[in-house]
Design a protein around this motif. Sequence first.
Motif, PDB file in Angstrom:
ATOM      1  N   GLU A  83       0.814  -1.217   0.000  1.00  0.00           N
ATOM      2  CA  GLU A  83       0.000   0.000   0.000  1.00  0.00           C
ATOM      3  C   GLU A  83       0.846   1.264   0.000  1.00  0.00           C
ATOM      4  OE1 GLU A  83      -0.023  -1.307   4.448  1.00  0.00           O
ATOM      5  OE2 GLU A  83       0.104  -2.231   2.463  1.00  0.00           O
ATOM      6  N   THR A  84       2.122   1.128   0.381  1.00  0.00           N
ATOM      7  CA  THR A  84       3.042   2.268   0.371  1.00  0.00           C
ATOM      8  C   THR A  84       3.638   2.484  -1.016  1.00  0.00           C
ATOM      9  OG1 THR A  84       3.634   1.816   2.674  1.00  0.00           O
ATOM     10  CG2 THR A  84       5.135   3.210   1.433  1.00  0.00           C
ATOM     11  N   VAL A  85       3.941   1.381  -1.712  1.00  0.00           N
ATOM     12  CA  VAL A  85       4.697   1.447  -2.970  1.00  0.00           C
ATOM     13  C   VAL A  85       3.805   1.451  -4.212  1.00  0.00           C
ATOM     14  CG1 VAL A  85       6.437   0.265  -4.387  1.00  0.00           C
ATOM     15  CG2 VAL A  85       6.678   0.326  -1.893  1.00  0.00           C
ATOM     16  N   LEU A  86       2.772   0.617  -4.221  1.00  0.00           N
ATOM     17  CA  LEU A  86       1.979   0.421  -5.445  1.00  0.00           C
ATOM     18  C   LEU A  86       1.361   1.707  -6.000  1.00  0.00           C
ATOM     19  CD1 LEU A  86       0.149  -3.030  -5.177  1.00  0.00           C
ATOM     20  CD2 LEU A  86       1.542  -2.205  -7.066  1.00  0.00           C
ATOM     21  N   PRO A  87       0.761   2.554  -5.163  1.00  0.00           N
ATOM     22  CA  PRO A  87       0.177   3.778  -5.731  1.00  0.00           C
ATOM     23  C   PRO A  87       1.195   4.631  -6.487  1.00  0.00           C
ATOM     24  CG  PRO A  87      -0.649   3.410  -3.513  1.00  0.00           C
ATOM     25  CD  PRO A  87       0.460   2.423  -3.725  1.00  0.00           C
ATOM     26  N   ASP A  88       2.422   4.708  -5.972  1.00  0.00           N
ATOM     27  CA  ASP A  88       3.468   5.471  -6.662  1.00  0.00           C
ATOM     28  C   ASP A  88       3.850   4.816  -7.986  1.00  0.00           C
ATOM     29  OD1 ASP A  88       3.559   7.328  -4.647  1.00  0.00           O
ATOM     30  OD2 ASP A  88       5.216   6.372  -3.575  1.00  0.00           O
ATOM     31  N   LEU A  89       3.942   3.472  -7.995  1.00  0.00           N
ATOM     32  CA  LEU A  89       4.244   2.764  -9.250  1.00  0.00           C
ATOM     33  C   LEU A  89       3.166   3.003 -10.296  1.00  0.00           C
ATOM     34  CD1 LEU A  89       5.541  -0.798  -8.189  1.00  0.00           C
ATOM     35  CD2 LEU A  89       6.885   1.142  -9.016  1.00  0.00           C
ATOM     36  N   VAL A  90       1.928   2.944  -9.849  1.00  0.00           N
ATOM     37  CA  VAL A  90       0.789   3.143 -10.748  1.00  0.00           C
ATOM     38  C   VAL A  90       0.862   4.527 -11.390  1.00  0.00           C
ATOM     39  CG1 VAL A  90      -1.712   3.494 -10.789  1.00  0.00           C
ATOM     40  CG2 VAL A  90      -0.753   1.475  -9.667  1.00  0.00           C
ATOM     41  N   ASN A  91       1.178   5.528 -10.573  1.00  0.00           N
ATOM     42  CA  ASN A  91       1.268   6.897 -11.107  1.00  0.00           C
ATOM     43  C   ASN A  91       2.481   7.067 -12.008  1.00  0.00           C
ATOM     44  OD1 ASN A  91      -1.017   7.611  -9.672  1.00  0.00           O
ATOM     45  ND2 ASN A  91       0.129   8.341  -7.896  1.00  0.00           N
ATOM     46  N   LYS A  92       3.616   6.545 -11.572  1.00  0.00           N
ATOM     47  CA  LYS A  92       4.871   6.728 -12.313  1.00  0.00           C
ATOM     48  C   LYS A  92       4.823   6.107 -13.693  1.00  0.00           C
ATOM     49  CE  LYS A  92       9.875   6.059 -11.791  1.00  0.00           C
ATOM     50  NZ  LYS A  92      10.962   5.544 -10.906  1.00  0.00           N
ATOM     51  N   TYR A  93       4.204   4.919 -13.789  1.00  0.00           N
ATOM     52  CA  TYR A  93       4.199   4.193 -15.058  1.00  0.00           C
ATOM     53  C   TYR A  93       2.830   4.176 -15.744  1.00  0.00           C
ATOM     54  CZ  TYR A  93       8.756   2.756 -13.380  1.00  0.00           C
ATOM     55  OH  TYR A  93      10.040   2.766 -12.919  1.00  0.00           O
TER      56      TYR A  93
END
Length: 431
Positions: A83-93
């Motif tokens: 929950e900490t990492v996935l949202p950032d990955l989703v936005n970044k890519y």
Amino acid sequence: MNNLIWFGNDLRVNDNQSLSNAMQGDNVLAVYFFDPRYYTRDSFGFKKTERFRARFLIETVSELKVNLQTIHIPLLVFHDRPETVLPDLVNKYSIHQIFKQKEWTAEETSILNKVKSNLAPGVQIIESFDQFLFHPDDLPYPSFHSIPNVFTQFRKRCEKEAAVRPIVSKPSPLPKTNLVENQTKIPTLKDLGLDDFEIDPKSAFPFKGGENEALNRLQHYFWDTQKLAYYKKTRNGLVGTDYSSKFSPWLANGSISAKTIYWEVKKFEKEIKKNQDTYWLVFELIWRDYFKYVSLKHGNHIFKLGGILQKDYSWKSDEHHLKSWIEGTTSEPFVNANMKELRQTGWMSNRGRQNVASFWAKELKQDWRIGAAYFESMLLDYDVHSNWGNWMYNSGVGNDPRDRKFNIKRQADMYDSKGKFQNLWLQETLF
């Protein structure tokens, strides 16, 4: 469209529905989390994942990363909470869809809900039931809520009325893209707060983790040695690598699918031999399915003291008994040998598991959940459904209609009549 596959207990490229679905996108990214919550201590004081399974998992993820590279998918690995990492990955890519294997037990559901609450609107999470032999949609019951509470009834009807689906082919490589530069690293045992170790030379499971290793084992057990043709006769063995198939650790983390094993059995039966032994491996795969359906049907009751029967026994919790059981210093040499094997290797035979569980719950009358939690910590092949289902079964709060209690001495006489196994593990050992 950019897709992401979130790997969990489906660490393979063959027969992987989520991977196959994700590959319909233009770009595909994969991610795996060594979630710190699985390396902390549980409510009973055990590390949720001890060094044996952790190293097996590290080996598995390392192999998955290489295998995904052959189809041009980068695997990002994080020692962090999803929950900490996935949202950032989703936005970044600019991820549009996340594909993952469907889980339903409490911890996994909680993590998924936390991820969902942190994701931007419009990002879809698409889950697939992909850890079964018989897919839930193919059961001969209106729903999993109506499966019987006795395994034999479930097995006979499924064998008669349900079909095993074909294997999902390994995907063809995607065109090479520059979607991501992968600079993530797979954690070490030390990173996970665990000590490194040498494999005990006496171990019945000296194998490494990974999909290739699982397929090598399949080749060895079925085709190179044809041990499958003797499986039922030898499966209650205790010493050596080939008395049983040893597929369970790879099945537990999804390095190999139950369907892959099933269809290889069918091929063996057609080309080499079909007998009770070959059937019995499928029988065991159906047991594995059954415990998954038990947990689907009963939810968190599989973790509760009264089990799925909600029985009210007078359980005890004695530190002296726990120490003695774990260290293998009880009054029963057969129990002691099995517990020492587990403590030193992360492995225990099926016969051993039933006996030590029966001793803990039926002889010592100790809280069965403590035993189940210790197994969760130590076992190479820990599977939430099979582990807690088997412990309920052996403790009189699960799916055993006869509520059996093992005569440990008689079991030792039957399965270790010459004391070979007990002598192997009860010599003075340094731990």
